[in-house]
Motif scaffolding. Structure first.
Motif, mmCIF file in Angstrom:
data_model
loop_
_atom_site.group_PDB
_atom_site.id
_atom_site.type_symbol
_atom_site.label_atom_id
_atom_site.label_comp_id
_atom_site.label_asym_id
_atom_site.label_seq_id
_atom_site.Cartn_x
_atom_site.Cartn_y
_atom_site.Cartn_z
ATOM 1 N N PRO A 22 -7.363 12.234 -4.734
ATOM 2 C CA PRO A 22 -7.098 12.539 -3.323
ATOM 3 C C PRO A 22 -7.657 11.524 -2.334
ATOM 4 N N PRO A 23 -8.923 11.081 -2.471
ATOM 5 C CA PRO A 23 -9.424 10.112 -1.479
ATOM 6 C C PRO A 23 -8.624 8.823 -1.448
ATOM 7 N N TRP A 24 -8.232 8.338 -2.646
ATOM 8 C CA TRP A 24 -7.470 7.099 -2.714
ATOM 9 C C TRP A 24 -6.073 7.285 -2.128
ATOM 10 N N ALA A 25 -5.457 8.404 -2.409
ATOM 11 C CA ALA A 25 -4.111 8.663 -1.883
ATOM 12 C C ALA A 25 -4.112 8.689 -0.349
ATOM 13 N N LEU A 26 -5.100 9.384 0.228
ATOM 14 C CA LEU A 26 -5.192 9.444 1.691
ATOM 15 C C LEU A 26 -5.552 8.084 2.281
ATOM 16 N N ALA A 27 -6.427 7.359 1.593
ATOM 17 C CA ALA A 27 -6.830 6.035 2.085
ATOM 18 C C ALA A 27 -5.639 5.081 2.111
ATOM 19 N N LEU A 28 -4.792 5.120 1.075
ATOM 20 C CA LEU A 28 -3.615 4.259 1.045
ATOM 21 C C LEU A 28 -2.648 4.608 2.179
ATOM 22 N N ALA B 206 0.818 -1.217 0.000
ATOM 23 C CA ALA B 206 0.000 0.000 0.000
ATOM 24 C C ALA B 206 0.847 1.261 0.000
ATOM 25 N N LEU B 207 2.041 1.194 0.618
ATOM 26 C CA LEU B 207 2.885 2.381 0.736
ATOM 27 C C LEU B 207 4.005 2.440 -0.310
ATOM 28 N N SER B 208 3.967 1.529 -1.275
ATOM 29 C CA SER B 208 5.008 1.519 -2.301
ATOM 30 C C SER B 208 4.843 2.713 -3.234
ATOM 31 N N PRO B 209 5.937 3.180 -3.844
ATOM 32 C CA PRO B 209 5.829 4.279 -4.813
ATOM 33 C C PRO B 209 4.869 3.990 -5.960
ATOM 34 N N SER B 210 4.771 2.729 -6.366
ATOM 35 C CA SER B 210 3.861 2.387 -7.466
ATOM 36 C C SER B 210 2.416 2.625 -7.069
ATOM 37 N N THR C 64 -3.411 -1.950 21.350
ATOM 38 C CA THR C 64 -3.173 -1.799 19.908
ATOM 39 C C THR C 64 -4.426 -1.291 19.195
ATOM 40 N N LEU C 65 -5.581 -1.848 19.542
ATOM 41 C CA LEU C 65 -6.826 -1.389 18.918
ATOM 42 C C LEU C 65 -7.106 0.074 19.267
ATOM 43 N N THR C 66 -6.783 0.461 20.500
ATOM 44 C CA THR C 66 -6.977 1.857 20.908
ATOM 45 C C THR C 66 -6.075 2.787 20.108
ATOM 46 N N VAL C 67 -4.810 2.390 19.938
ATOM 47 C CA VAL C 67 -3.871 3.203 19.166
ATOM 48 C C VAL C 67 -4.331 3.307 17.712
ATOM 49 N N MET C 68 -4.827 2.205 17.150
ATOM 50 C CA MET C 68 -5.306 2.244 15.764
ATOM 51 C C MET C 68 -6.488 3.199 15.624
ATOM 52 N N ALA C 69 -7.443 3.133 16.571
ATOM 53 C CA ALA C 69 -8.614 4.005 16.491
ATOM 54 C C ALA C 69 -8.223 5.468 16.702
ATOM 55 N N ALA C 70 -7.397 5.722 17.736
ATOM 56 C CA ALA C 70 -6.989 7.105 18.013
ATOM 57 C C ALA C 70 -6.133 7.658 16.883
ATOM 58 N N GLY C 71 -5.263 6.821 16.310
ATOM 59 C CA GLY C 71 -4.423 7.260 15.209
ATOM 60 C C GLY C 71 -5.236 7.612 13.979
ATOM 61 N N ALA C 72 -6.217 6.763 13.651
ATOM 62 C CA ALA C 72 -7.066 7.053 12.490
ATOM 63 C C ALA C 72 -7.848 8.346 12.698
ATOM 64 N N ALA C 73 -8.352 8.545 13.925
ATOM 65 C CA ALA C 73 -9.100 9.774 14.214
ATOM 66 C C ALA C 73 -8.198 10.999 14.091
ATOM 67 N N ALA C 74 -6.977 10.920 14.632
ATOM 68 C CA ALA C 74 -6.053 12.055 14.554
ATOM 69 C C ALA C 74 -5.670 12.346 13.107
ATOM 70 N N LEU D 75 -3.343 6.082 5.071
ATOM 71 C CA LEU D 75 -3.922 5.692 6.354
ATOM 72 C C LEU D 75 -3.907 4.172 6.521
ATOM 73 N N ALA D 76 -4.274 3.440 5.461
ATOM 74 C CA ALA D 76 -4.315 1.978 5.541
ATOM 75 C C ALA D 76 -2.927 1.402 5.808
ATOM 76 N N GLY D 77 -1.917 1.953 5.129
ATOM 77 C CA GLY D 77 -0.561 1.460 5.353
ATOM 78 C C GLY D 77 -0.110 1.660 6.786
ATOM 79 N N GLY D 78 -0.398 2.849 7.346
ATOM 80 C CA GLY D 78 -0.028 3.108 8.730
ATOM 81 C C GLY D 78 -0.776 2.223 9.710
ATOM 82 N N GLU D 79 -2.086 2.026 9.474
ATOM 83 C CA GLU D 79 -2.887 1.179 10.365
ATOM 84 C C GLU D 79 -2.418 -0.275 10.325
ATOM 85 N N LEU D 80 -2.064 -0.756 9.138
ATOM 86 C CA LEU D 80 -1.578 -2.137 9.022
ATOM 87 C C LEU D 80 -0.234 -2.313 9.733
ATOM 88 N N LYS D 81 0.605 -1.297 9.683
ATOM 89 C CA LYS D 81 1.876 -1.378 10.398
ATOM 90 C C LYS D 81 1.660 -1.398 11.906
#
Length: 323
Positions: free
Chosen positions: A62-68, A49-53, A107-117, A70-76
């Motif tokens: 824009p929505p897809w770029a932000l979604a990628l 998800a976070l690859s240059p390609s 971990t779930l709390t950090v994921m939720a708080a991180g996505a909200a931030a 956020l998704a990459g960070g949440e998966l990490k």
């Protein structure tokens, strides 16, 4: 180059998953195996998800770029949590269960708080990253701080618990594998600490990369290679030596043929089956098993002929062997 490193990290993670699942096929996998597979899978998808390609494919959307991003960070973050759960699974069951529940909730709390931030910062896509206006920068910094703190905590827990377990392991190969896993975690911890620099840059400039940079991609490849390699070392380390073991068994099998033939002539019943009795030099497809069987037949022949040996023969043979 970064795309190649990201692809290598994905391939390493997926190969590790496949190899580990192949090892436990037909059995109920342990909790540690499930956490390892979940960690590798989350890292593989995050790197994709976070690859240059992927970033280039989402350019202009824009929505897809932000979604990628956020998704990459949440998966990490999820991968970091699974790594901590893997370490906690080696603790005594009663204590380990409580700690694992706390870790999962954290971990779930950090994921939720991180996505909200992340969303509250109102980022806008930029080339290979995102930009946040001054009012949203403290919120983006909170997201980065949560990510860094969670990564540091999970890797520290992993290093502490797995390092303590490794010191109690006597098997050299398993201990070496655990040390490789610890080396991979140490690389990840160094990378997490160094990510404080980009965190401060995001606070002051508002710019932040959402795709992997060269340092991050290289650290991911190195950490995954050491981690997956160490976790599966006991399974694949013996593969290169297997042909040598078969060749050695075949050579010893042939060397024992004259003795076996002489004993079989004297005591035909030592042969386990008719095929073995008829073809004294016929080698099974499994050389090591064939050697094992031949040694047993020779021992049976020696026991059968023991009554015909003079008592001094053993002493004479021992003296000759010593000389």
């Amino acid at each position: 180059m970064i795309d190649l490193a990201a692809a290598a990290a994905c391939v390493i993670a997926l190969l590790g998953i496949g190899f580990r699942l192949h090892q436990v096929r037909g059995t109920r996998p342990a909790a540690g195996t499930l956490y390892l597979v979940a960690f590798a899978l989350c890292m593989a998808v995050a790197m994709a998800a976070l690859s240059p390609s992927a970033s280039a494919a989402a350019h202009g959307r824009p929505p897809w770029a932000l979604a990628l991003g956020l998704a990459g960070g949440e998966l990490k973050i999820a991968a970091q949590g699974f790594l901590a759960l893997l370490a906690l699974s080696v603790e005594p069951p009663r204590r380990g269960r409580k700690l694992m529940i706390r870790q999962a909730i954290g971990t779930l709390t950090v994921m939720a708080a991180g996505a909200a931030a992340f969303l509250l910062a109102h980022p806008t896509p930029a080339t290979g990253g995102l930009y946040v206006d001054p009012p949203g920068r403290p919120t983006l910094t909170c997201y980065n701080a949560l990510f860094t703190a969670h990564a540091t905590w999970c890797l520290a827990v992993f290093l502490l618990l797995i390092g303590r377990a490794a010191r109690q392991v006597e098997d050299r190969l398993l201990r070496t594998g655990l040390r490789l896993v610890l080396a991979g975690a140490a690389v990840g911890l160094v990378w997490a600490v160094l990510s404080i620099g980009p965190l401060l840059d995001a606070l002051t400039t508002g710019h932040q990369l959402t795709r992997e940079d060269r340092v991050s991609a290289t650290a991911s490849v190195l950490a995954l290679t050491l981690g997956i390699g160490g976790a599966t070392l006991t399974a694949w380390a013996g593969l290169p030596a297997r042909p040598l073991r078969r060749l050695r068994a075949w050579y010893r099998y042939r060397r024992l043929a004259p003795l076996w033939a002489a004993l079989r002539t004297a005591v035909p019943e030592i042969a386990f089956d008719a095929a073995g009795a008829a073809g004294g030099h016929r080698l099974s497809t499994d050389a090591e098993f064939a050697l094992y069987r031949r040694v047993i037949e020779i021992r049976d022949g020696q026991l059968a002929l023991r009554a015909h040996l003079r008592p001094e023969i053993a002493e004479r043979a021992a003296a000759e062997a010593t000389r």
